[in-house]
Design a protein around this motif. Structure first.
Motif, PDB file in Angstrom:
ATOM      1  N   VAL A 160       0.838  -1.199   0.000  1.00 17.67           N
ATOM      2  CA  VAL A 160       0.000   0.000   0.000  1.00 17.67           C
ATOM      3  C   VAL A 160       0.878   1.256   0.000  1.00 17.67           C
ATOM      4  O   VAL A 160       0.670   2.183  -0.788  1.00 17.67           O
ATOM      5  N   ALA A 161       1.895   1.264   0.850  1.00 19.44           N
ATOM      6  CA  ALA A 161       2.776   2.433   0.948  1.00 19.44           C
ATOM      7  C   ALA A 161       3.505   2.662  -0.379  1.00 19.44           C
ATOM      8  O   ALA A 161       3.565   3.785  -0.885  1.00 19.44           O
ATOM      9  N   ARG A 162       4.037   1.569  -0.947  1.00 17.08           N
ATOM     10  CA  ARG A 162       4.798   1.691  -2.189  1.00 17.08           C
ATOM     11  C   ARG A 162       3.906   2.195  -3.321  1.00 17.08           C
ATOM     12  O   ARG A 162       4.250   3.113  -4.054  1.00 17.08           O
ATOM     13  N   ARG A 163       2.710   1.620  -3.433  1.00 17.48           N
ATOM     14  CA  ARG A 163       1.816   2.027  -4.527  1.00 17.48           C
ATOM     15  C   ARG A 163       1.314   3.447  -4.330  1.00 17.48           C
ATOM     16  O   ARG A 163       1.157   4.193  -5.294  1.00 17.48           O
ATOM     17  N   PHE A 164       1.043   3.812  -3.089  1.00 21.07           N
ATOM     18  CA  PHE A 164       0.600   5.191  -2.853  1.00 21.07           C
ATOM     19  C   PHE A 164       1.690   6.157  -3.305  1.00 21.07           C
ATOM     20  O   PHE A 164       1.426   7.122  -4.030  1.00 21.07           O
ATOM     21  N   ASN A 165       2.918   5.883  -2.872  1.00 21.23           N
ATOM     22  CA  ASN A 165       4.033   6.776  -3.220  1.00 21.23           C
ATOM     23  C   ASN A 165       4.235   6.861  -4.731  1.00 21.23           C
ATOM     24  O   ASN A 165       4.516   7.936  -5.267  1.00 21.23           O
ATOM     25  N   GLU A 166       4.101   5.702  -5.409  1.00 19.94           N
ATOM     26  CA  GLU A 166       4.287   5.688  -6.863  1.00 19.94           C
ATOM     27  C   GLU A 166       3.211   6.506  -7.562  1.00 19.94           C
ATOM     28  O   GLU A 166       3.456   7.243  -8.498  1.00 19.94           O
ATOM     29  N   ARG A 167       1.995   6.354  -7.069  1.00 20.72           N
ATOM     30  CA  ARG A 167       0.868   6.987  -7.743  1.00 20.72           C
ATOM     31  C   ARG A 167       0.749   8.473  -7.426  1.00 20.72           C
ATOM     32  O   ARG A 167       0.403   9.275  -8.288  1.00 20.72           O
ATOM     33  N   TYR A 168       1.017   8.827  -6.164  1.00 19.59           N
ATOM     34  CA  TYR A 168       0.684  10.183  -5.724  1.00 19.59           C
ATOM     35  C   TYR A 168       1.863  10.986  -5.190  1.00 19.59           C
ATOM     36  O   TYR A 168       1.694  12.130  -4.773  1.00 19.59           O
ATOM     37  N   GLY A 169       3.036  10.391  -5.171  1.00 18.05           N
ATOM     38  CA  GLY A 169       4.201  11.101  -4.621  1.00 18.05           C
ATOM     39  C   GLY A 169       4.542  10.570  -3.237  1.00 18.05           C
ATOM     40  O   GLY A 169       3.716   9.983  -2.556  1.00 18.05           O
ATOM     41  N   GLU A 170       5.807  10.810  -2.890  1.00 15.91           N
ATOM     42  CA  GLU A 170       6.379  10.218  -1.672  1.00 15.91           C
ATOM     43  C   GLU A 170       5.699  10.737  -0.400  1.00 15.91           C
ATOM     44  O   GLU A 170       5.873  11.891  -0.009  1.00 15.91           O
ATOM     45  N   VAL A 171       4.920   9.886   0.244  1.00 16.99           N
ATOM     46  CA  VAL A 171       4.300  10.269   1.521  1.00 16.99           C
ATOM     47  C   VAL A 171       4.704   9.318   2.639  1.00 16.99           C
ATOM     48  O   VAL A 171       4.979   9.735   3.769  1.00 16.99           O
ATOM     49  N   PHE A 172       4.774   8.010   2.319  1.00  8.65           N
ATOM     50  CA  PHE A 172       4.940   7.020   3.393  1.00  8.65           C
ATOM     51  C   PHE A 172       6.303   6.323   3.352  1.00  8.65           C
ATOM     52  O   PHE A 172       6.767   5.941   2.271  1.00  8.65           O
ATOM     53  N   PRO A 173       6.890   6.109   4.524  1.00  5.73           N
ATOM     54  CA  PRO A 173       8.056   5.216   4.593  1.00  5.73           C
ATOM     55  C   PRO A 173       7.577   3.765   4.483  1.00  5.73           C
ATOM     56  O   PRO A 173       6.410   3.484   4.741  1.00  5.73           O
TER      57      PRO A 173
END
Ligand code: TRP
Length: 320
Positions: A160-173
């Protein structure tokens, strides 16, 4: 203080020695080194049962257990799902990041469905690992101390963290699971130690209840006590339990008991457990229910600030 640690428990009953040696002791060690959150996962109770049951009493029990073993609310934020609407709201965008087939492959969920007494599998049972991702990511957790069965959920969280960051920009470690190195304690009947199977010594049990449970524990007919996990698992389990409580090696204890038999083994184990738990039980008795409730209110308020902030970041990143 460069890690954010998050762990949690479902409030389904009092904690037992398996919890203590498997995770509570580790939390007490970690609380001085890292920023730490401990979640009372109240919404997760209804994944495998129809109703939350004695939820308020169970939450109070859990809080009493935490504080009695030495989790310090000045260092650790203790909070619950149901007090953090913003954490729960993260589940919605997170669900959009995983596929139904990924959800259906989760081995822990599969196992829980197989062992469930419910007539039908609920949508929550199927999706709660994504809710657990929200638990871990709302505070940008980086370390998640868990048992082996929870590893698939940490994997979902990383996905979830990786896909969120890929889709929307770096938010989660990307969080890492950390597993305890302690030997797994079995229940006193040889099965998995579990509060629902009546084979566990709870932290809050009285000394007499503890003695009665250990008296009933399964052993074998051999008089000479040896530490042999393969051939004599029940005897080995009692030796392991006593060893953990005494801070000693189980095979040394076996040598000392020698041909004292099951009775001597049980006597030694009972004393070891009761001596070990005496100060914890005493501290528990000194705490009042209103006091521990206040700890939870303060923890909830602190955690909620963090959740509000993260949800704002998530909405911004997504363009809402
Ligand atoms: N699933 C965990 C259990 O059943 C409890 C839990 C909920 C949890 N959210 C968590 C554990 C987040 C670690 C991190 O014991």
């Amino acid at each position: 203080m460069d890690h954010v640690v998050l762990t949690g428990d479902r409030p389904t009953g009092p904690l037992h020695l398996g919890h203590y040696f498997g995770s509570l002791a580790n939390r007490v060690r970690m609380q001085d080194e890292h920023r730490m959150y401990v979640l009372i996962a109240d919404y997760q109770v209804i994944t495998d049962r129809d109703r939350p049951g004695e939820i308020q009493a169970n939450i109070t029990d859990l809080l009493l257990d935490y504080l009695a073993v030495g989790i310090d609310p000045a260092k650790v934020t203790i909070f619950q799902h149901s007090a953090l609407p913003e954490l729960n709201q993260l589940m919605l965008p997170f669900l959009s990041l995983v596929s139904v087939s990924e959800l259906s492959r989760n081995p822990t969920v599969k196992d829980e469905i197989a062992h469930s007494s419910q007539a039908a599998v609920s949508g929550l049972m199927f999706t709660y690992p994504v809710h657990q991702a929200a638990d871990i990511l709302f505070c940008k957790g980086t370390l998640v101390p868990v048992g082996r069965d929870q590893l698939p959920h940490v994997e979902v969280t990383r996905l979830v963290a990786r896909r969120f960051n890929e889709r929307y920009g770096e938010v989660f470690p990307l969080p890492e699971a950390v597993m305890g190195e302690r030997p797994l304690l079995k229940g006193l009947d040889g099965g998995k130690m579990s509060k629902s199977r009546g084979n566990a010594i709870t932290l809050k049990a009285t000394e007499d209840e503890t003695a009665a449970l250990i008296r009933k524990a399964r052993t074998d007919a051999e008089r000479l006590i040896t530490f042999d996990e393969e051939r004599r698992p029940e005897v080995a389990n009692l030796l392991t339990l006593a060893g953990l409580c005494l801070g000693r090696k189980p095979w040394e204890l076996a040598d000392e008991i020698g041909d004292g038999g099951g009775l001597a083994l049980k006597r030694l184990t009972t004393d070891a457990v009761n001596d070990f738990l005496r100060p914890i039980r005493a501290r528990r008795r000194e705490l009042s229910a209103p006091d521990v409730r206040r700890v939870l209110e303060e923890g909830n308020a602190r955690a909620r600030e963090r959740a509000v902030e993260t949800l704002r970041e998530v909405r911004d990143a997504m363009g809402f």
